[in-house]
Design a protein around this motif. Structure first.
Motif: not given
Ligand code: KG4
Ligand code: ZN
Length: 333
Positions: A69-75
């Motif tokens: 989860k912490k590697d996600i750059d944008a939603v």
């Protein structure tokens, strides 16, 4: 390199997807069965089902993608159009998720997302080049679009009343076949004769469509036949499905062909829920062979509502640095 989490909740499918750049890592869809017995989407039930589904669906999408989860750059999220109560669930979830991870939000238009689904990168699969023309056909929309780039879509024609999906769902309802009617008619039509019955299509100027007259003529035709034989629908179900399907789909294809010829287009695509229809899929391929057009027909998972298409639209906005204000409300149309 970017890692984008995408959320779709505009109608009755709760979906989450993860994309690494334009490659799809996961696409999880929870379809809501609760509406079947009502013969259509019940907005209040849809938003409640989204509430129940959203956390497990996102969780599964992240797990299936094999990412942290912490590697996600944008939603990226569908901001509209759609049902307000449904949109609010996805929009609120996306906002909280982005805020918790301190990453940007990307708002996506649901219709653009359907069209851009053709840019999801997969092995041995081409993506369109510009300009190309797309027939966008869903339960709420029917448009002929000319794409100049990922976000510049010129509307060449559209329905002046019902959408194509709405018309086919209503035809199914008249025959009491169940909801959603599109896939049921498609399945039953396979056993039927598409030339058994003829229904007139309206004369509409330019590249516009109209479907409300077809629905009425189908209704009156059946009313008259049922007077003579109360079992008429039961006895002719497959032929009726094949005939109404041919009427609607060939009408869509005729105008689309004219529009593409007038603009000298060499690449054509179909998108939206109705692009799952086998008559339409075969029809566009046939047009491609006839005119030497390159055709783009979405795989089934990208026809009806899904978050992968929201993710690809989000990716192109991410490249442009187009981020959304966290205070943005959803829009319904
Ligand atoms: O894009 P979509 O999932 O939701 C909207 O944004 O509206 O499209 C749903 C529509 C429904 O009208 C459904 O009956 C139709 O797509 N549909 C089909 C088929 N599968 C779904 N129509 C004809 N043939 C199909 N195989
Ligand atoms: Zn849709």
């Amino acid at each position: 390199m970017s890692l984008i989490l995408a959320i779709e909740s505009s109608c009755d499918d709760t979906s989450a997807a993860v994309l690494r750049d334009d490659y799809l890592l996961s696409n999880v869809i929870a379809s809501q069965k609760v509406h079947e017995k009502y013969g259509g989407v019940v907005p209040e039930l849809a938003s409640r089902a989204h509430q129940q589904n959203i956390v497990p669906v996102v969780d599964t999408a992240i797990k299936e993608a094999g990412i942290d989860k912490k590697d996600i750059d944008a939603v990226a999220f569908t901001r509209g159009p759609g049902l307000l109560g449904s949109l609010l669930v996805g929009v609120s979830f996306a906002k909280s998720f982005a805020q918790a991870l301190n990453i940007p939000l990307i708002e996506v238009n649901h219709l653009q997302a359907h069209v851009l689904s053709h840019f999801i990168r997969r092995q041995e699969c081409d993506v369109p080049t510009f300009p190309f023309m797309c027939l966008l056909v869903s339960g709420g929309h029917t448009q002929i679009l000319l794409l100049h780039n990922h976000f510049e879509m010129e509307v060449l024609g559209q329905t002046i009343d019902d959408a194509a999906g709405e018309a086919i769902d209503k035809a199914a309802k008249i025959m009491d076949l169940g909801y959603p009617g599109g896939p049921i008619i498609d399945r039953l039509a396979k056993e039927g004769n598409p030339d058994a019955f003829q229904f007139a299509t309206p004369q509409i100027a330019g590249y516009n469509y109209s479907f409300s007259g077809i629905k009425t003529s189908f209704l009156y035709f059946l009313r008259d036949r049922l007077k003579e034989d109360p079992d008429f629908i039961q006895k002719n179900k497959a032929d009726l499905c094949a005939s109404i399907q041919k009427c609607i789909m060939s009408f869509l294809l005729r105008k689309f062909e004219k529009a593409a010829l007038s603009r000298r287009i060499r690449q054509v695509a179909i998108a939206g829920g109705v692009s799952a229809n086998s008559y339409l899929r075969n029809g566009i391929e046939e047009l491609g062979r006839k005119h030497h057009w390159k055709t783009f027909v979405p795989t089934m998972q990208f026809c009806t509502d899904n978050a992968a298409m929201v993710g690809i639209a989000g990716y192109y906005k991410y490249l442009r640095g187009e981020f959304a204000d966290p205070a943005l409300p959803p829009y319904t149309n």
